[in-house]
Scaffold this motif. Structure first.
Motif, PDB file in Angstrom:
ATOM      1  N   THR A   2       0.821  -1.200   0.000  1.00 29.84           N
ATOM      2  CA  THR A   2       0.000   0.000   0.000  1.00 29.84           C
ATOM      3  C   THR A   2       0.861   1.258   0.000  1.00 29.84           C
ATOM      4  N   ALA A   3       1.979   1.201   0.695  1.00 32.69           N
ATOM      5  CA  ALA A   3       2.872   2.366   0.732  1.00 32.69           C
ATOM      6  C   ALA A   3       3.445   2.663  -0.648  1.00 32.69           C
ATOM      7  N   TYR A   4       3.785   1.607  -1.397  1.00 34.00           N
ATOM      8  CA  TYR A   4       4.308   1.805  -2.749  1.00 34.00           C
ATOM      9  C   TYR A   4       3.237   2.402  -3.660  1.00 34.00           C
ATOM     10  N   GLN A  44       2.756   2.088 -16.376  1.00 34.58           N
ATOM     11  CA  GLN A  44       3.738   1.191 -15.769  1.00 34.58           C
ATOM     12  C   GLN A  44       3.270   0.601 -14.440  1.00 34.58           C
ATOM     13  N   TYR A  45       2.539   1.372 -13.657  1.00 33.54           N
ATOM     14  CA  TYR A  45       2.281   0.937 -12.289  1.00 33.54           C
ATOM     15  C   TYR A  45       0.828   0.642 -11.938  1.00 33.54           C
ATOM     16  N   PHE A  46      -0.106   0.896 -12.836  1.00 35.38           N
ATOM     17  CA  PHE A  46      -1.511   0.701 -12.508  1.00 35.38           C
ATOM     18  C   PHE A  46      -2.211  -0.108 -13.583  1.00 35.38           C
ATOM     19  N   ILE A  47      -3.299  -0.768 -13.193  1.00 34.81           N
ATOM     20  CA  ILE A  47      -4.105  -1.545 -14.132  1.00 34.81           C
ATOM     21  C   ILE A  47      -5.579  -1.274 -13.818  1.00 34.81           C
ATOM     22  N   GLY A  48      -6.438  -1.627 -14.763  1.00 31.35           N
ATOM     23  CA  GLY A  48      -7.870  -1.553 -14.492  1.00 31.35           C
ATOM     24  C   GLY A  48      -8.585  -0.453 -15.246  1.00 31.35           C
ATOM     25  N   GLU A  49      -9.889  -0.443 -15.061  1.00 30.69           N
ATOM     26  CA  GLU A  49     -10.746   0.495 -15.769  1.00 30.69           C
ATOM     27  C   GLU A  49     -10.504   1.943 -15.368  1.00 30.69           C
TER      28      GLU A  49
END
Length: 86
Positions: A2-4, A44-49
């Motif tokens: 969660t911190a990242y 690079q760091y997130f996925i999803g709608e």
């Protein structure tokens, strides 16, 4: 973990804030560079709608050419000069 995620969100927020300031200061190159950087972080760091929706918005904003038309104040200046001479 969660911190990242929070740290990455803050980095994207910083890029968007930099873009906002560049827009206010009429620095188109910095505006586009900041939006492009935010897009890269999202990819690079997130996925999803939600990410996809944010990317679509950033892509649309980044495709716009920023033009600022300064108002014509010559009539006001003439009026002020005339009033000053009275």
């Amino acid at each position: 973990h969660t911190a990242y995620r929070r740290q990455r969100q803050m980095c994207i927020r910083d890029r968007l804030e930099t873009a906002r300031l560049a827009l206010l200061e009429r620095r188109e190159g910095s505006y586009h560079d900041s939006l492009t950087s935010a897009e890269k972080w999202l990819k690079q760091y997130f996925i999803g709608e939600e990410r996809d929706a944010a990317l679509a918005t950033l892509t649309a904003l980044n495709s716009e050419t920023i033009t600022v038309t300064m108002p014509d104040i010559s009539a006001s200046l003439v009026w002020l000069k005339e009033k000053g001479n009275q």
